[in-house]
Design a protein around this motif. Structure first.
Motif, PDB file in Angstrom:
ATOM      1  N   LYS A  32       4.558  26.819  56.038  1.00 14.70           N
ATOM      2  CA  LYS A  32       5.263  28.007  55.569  1.00 14.70           C
ATOM      3  C   LYS A  32       6.757  27.700  55.534  1.00 14.70           C
ATOM      4  O   LYS A  32       7.233  26.781  56.204  1.00 14.70           O
ATOM      5  CB  LYS A  32       5.007  29.181  56.520  1.00 14.70           C
ATOM      6  CG  LYS A  32       3.545  29.578  56.661  1.00 14.70           C
ATOM      7  CD  LYS A  32       3.417  30.768  57.611  1.00 14.70           C
ATOM      8  CE  LYS A  32       1.975  31.152  57.806  1.00 14.70           C
ATOM      9  NZ  LYS A  32       1.351  30.478  58.940  1.00 14.70           N
ATOM     10  N   GLU A  33       7.488  28.496  54.787  1.00 14.62           N
ATOM     11  CA  GLU A  33       8.939  28.326  54.681  1.00 14.62           C
ATOM     12  C   GLU A  33       9.598  28.372  56.056  1.00 14.62           C
ATOM     13  O   GLU A  33      10.490  27.591  56.360  1.00 14.62           O
ATOM     14  CB  GLU A  33       9.520  29.406  53.756  1.00 14.62           C
ATOM     15  CG  GLU A  33      10.911  29.111  53.255  1.00 14.62           C
ATOM     16  CD  GLU A  33      11.041  27.811  52.468  1.00 14.62           C
ATOM     17  OE1 GLU A  33      12.056  27.109  52.676  1.00 14.62           O
ATOM     18  OE2 GLU A  33      10.143  27.473  51.662  1.00 14.62           O
ATOM     19  N   GLU A  34       9.100  29.273  56.914  1.00 21.86           N
ATOM     20  CA  GLU A  34       9.708  29.379  58.254  1.00 21.86           C
ATOM     21  C   GLU A  34       9.415  28.143  59.106  1.00 21.86           C
ATOM     22  O   GLU A  34      10.193  27.817  60.013  1.00 21.86           O
ATOM     23  CB  GLU A  34       9.286  30.667  58.977  1.00 21.86           C
ATOM     24  CG  GLU A  34       7.793  30.861  59.121  1.00 21.86           C
ATOM     25  CD  GLU A  34       7.190  31.767  58.059  1.00 21.86           C
ATOM     26  OE1 GLU A  34       6.190  32.441  58.374  1.00 21.86           O
ATOM     27  OE2 GLU A  34       7.690  31.801  56.920  1.00 21.86           O
ATOM     28  N   ASP A  35       8.304  27.449  58.823  1.00 22.54           N
ATOM     29  CA  ASP A  35       8.018  26.201  59.539  1.00 22.54           C
ATOM     30  C   ASP A  35       9.043  25.128  59.165  1.00 22.54           C
ATOM     31  O   ASP A  35       9.552  24.419  60.033  1.00 22.54           O
ATOM     32  CB  ASP A  35       6.615  25.693  59.220  1.00 22.54           C
ATOM     33  CG  ASP A  35       5.515  26.615  59.741  1.00 22.54           C
ATOM     34  OD1 ASP A  35       5.676  27.141  60.856  1.00 22.54           O
ATOM     35  OD2 ASP A  35       4.519  26.786  59.031  1.00 22.54           O
ATOM     36  N   ALA A  37      12.035  25.658  58.040  1.00 24.44           N
ATOM     37  CA  ALA A  37      13.305  26.098  58.633  1.00 24.44           C
ATOM     38  C   ALA A  37      13.339  25.820  60.137  1.00 24.44           C
ATOM     39  O   ALA A  37      14.390  25.504  60.695  1.00 24.44           O
ATOM     40  CB  ALA A  37      13.526  27.584  58.356  1.00 24.44           C
ATOM     41  N   TYR A  38      12.186  25.917  60.795  1.00 27.90           N
ATOM     42  CA  TYR A  38      12.080  25.653  62.233  1.00 27.90           C
ATOM     43  C   TYR A  38      12.291  24.158  62.523  1.00 27.90           C
ATOM     44  O   TYR A  38      13.016  23.788  63.450  1.00 27.90           O
ATOM     45  CB  TYR A  38      10.709  26.115  62.735  1.00 27.90           C
ATOM     46  CG  TYR A  38      10.371  25.678  64.140  1.00 27.90           C
ATOM     47  CD1 TYR A  38      10.825  26.392  65.249  1.00 27.90           C
ATOM     48  CD2 TYR A  38       9.590  24.541  64.363  1.00 27.90           C
ATOM     49  CE1 TYR A  38      10.506  25.988  66.543  1.00 27.90           C
ATOM     50  CE2 TYR A  38       9.266  24.135  65.657  1.00 27.90           C
ATOM     51  CZ  TYR A  38       9.735  24.862  66.734  1.00 27.90           C
ATOM     52  OH  TYR A  38       9.425  24.452  68.005  1.00 27.90           O
ATOM     53  N   LYS A 136       1.976  24.969  66.977  1.00 29.96           N
ATOM     54  CA  LYS A 136       1.669  25.660  65.724  1.00 29.96           C
ATOM     55  C   LYS A 136       0.231  25.324  65.295  1.00 29.96           C
ATOM     56  O   LYS A 136      -0.280  24.262  65.609  1.00 29.96           O
ATOM     57  CB  LYS A 136       2.675  25.272  64.643  1.00 29.96           C
ATOM     58  CG  LYS A 136       4.087  25.763  64.967  1.00 29.96           C
ATOM     59  CD  LYS A 136       5.055  25.480  63.847  1.00 29.96           C
ATOM     60  CE  LYS A 136       6.435  25.985  64.175  1.00 29.96           C
ATOM     61  NZ  LYS A 136       6.539  27.430  64.135  1.00 29.96           N
TER      62      LYS A 136
END
Length: 147
Positions: A32-35, A37-38, A136
């Motif tokens: 995901k995009e947030e992954d 970014a993480y 995750k």
């Protein structure tokens, strides 16, 4: 052409992260995009310093791909998507095996292209984890080089 495997200087880390991000976006469709970014700041500020790094440079000294190794384990192998399929990954992996004593790798199970690549290069799955090292829900295959 003067392609070569080389060391990476700390001032090049941003370029390395750009290669990582482009590669991940092209091959890790399950993230995901947030992954992304993480992981991006962790790669830049923590992970690159934790591994022995080598890169593959083109004739303009640009980094086309890189590997990161810790204690015989291939922790990173990323190729810029415009250079995938040009034997750069194979060249870097062979270097890591022969010069950095790599004999194991953990790979995202959902990245079937990478799983197939490592199998083709002599690695076999010896274990599986349901979660990635960050906790995750991305299963990891533990692979070992079978000689």
């Amino acid at each position: 052409m003067d392609h070569r495997i080389d060391y990476i200087d700390k001032f090049e880390y941003k370029e390395v992260v750009n290669v990582w991000e482009a590669s991940v976006r092209a091959t890790h469709h399950f993230l995901k995009e947030e992954d992304i970014a993480y992981f991006k700041p962790l790669i830049l500020n923590t992970y690159l310093d934790a591994v022995e790094l080598r890169c593959y440079r083109d004739e303009n000294y640009k980094i086309n791909g890189f590997v990161g190794v810790i204690d015989g384990s291939l922790e990173m192998l990323f190729i810029h998507p415009t250079h995938i399929g040009k034997r750069i990954g194979k060249t870097l992996l062979e270097y890591a095996i022969n010069s950095l004593n790599v004999n194991k790798v953990d790979v995202n199970e959902q990245n079937q292209q990478a799983v197939g690549f490592y199998k083709h290069c002599g690695f076999e799955t010896i274990g599986r984890s349901e979660l990635d090292p960050s906790g995750k829900p991305y299963p990891i295959l533990h692979m070992e080089l079978i000689k």
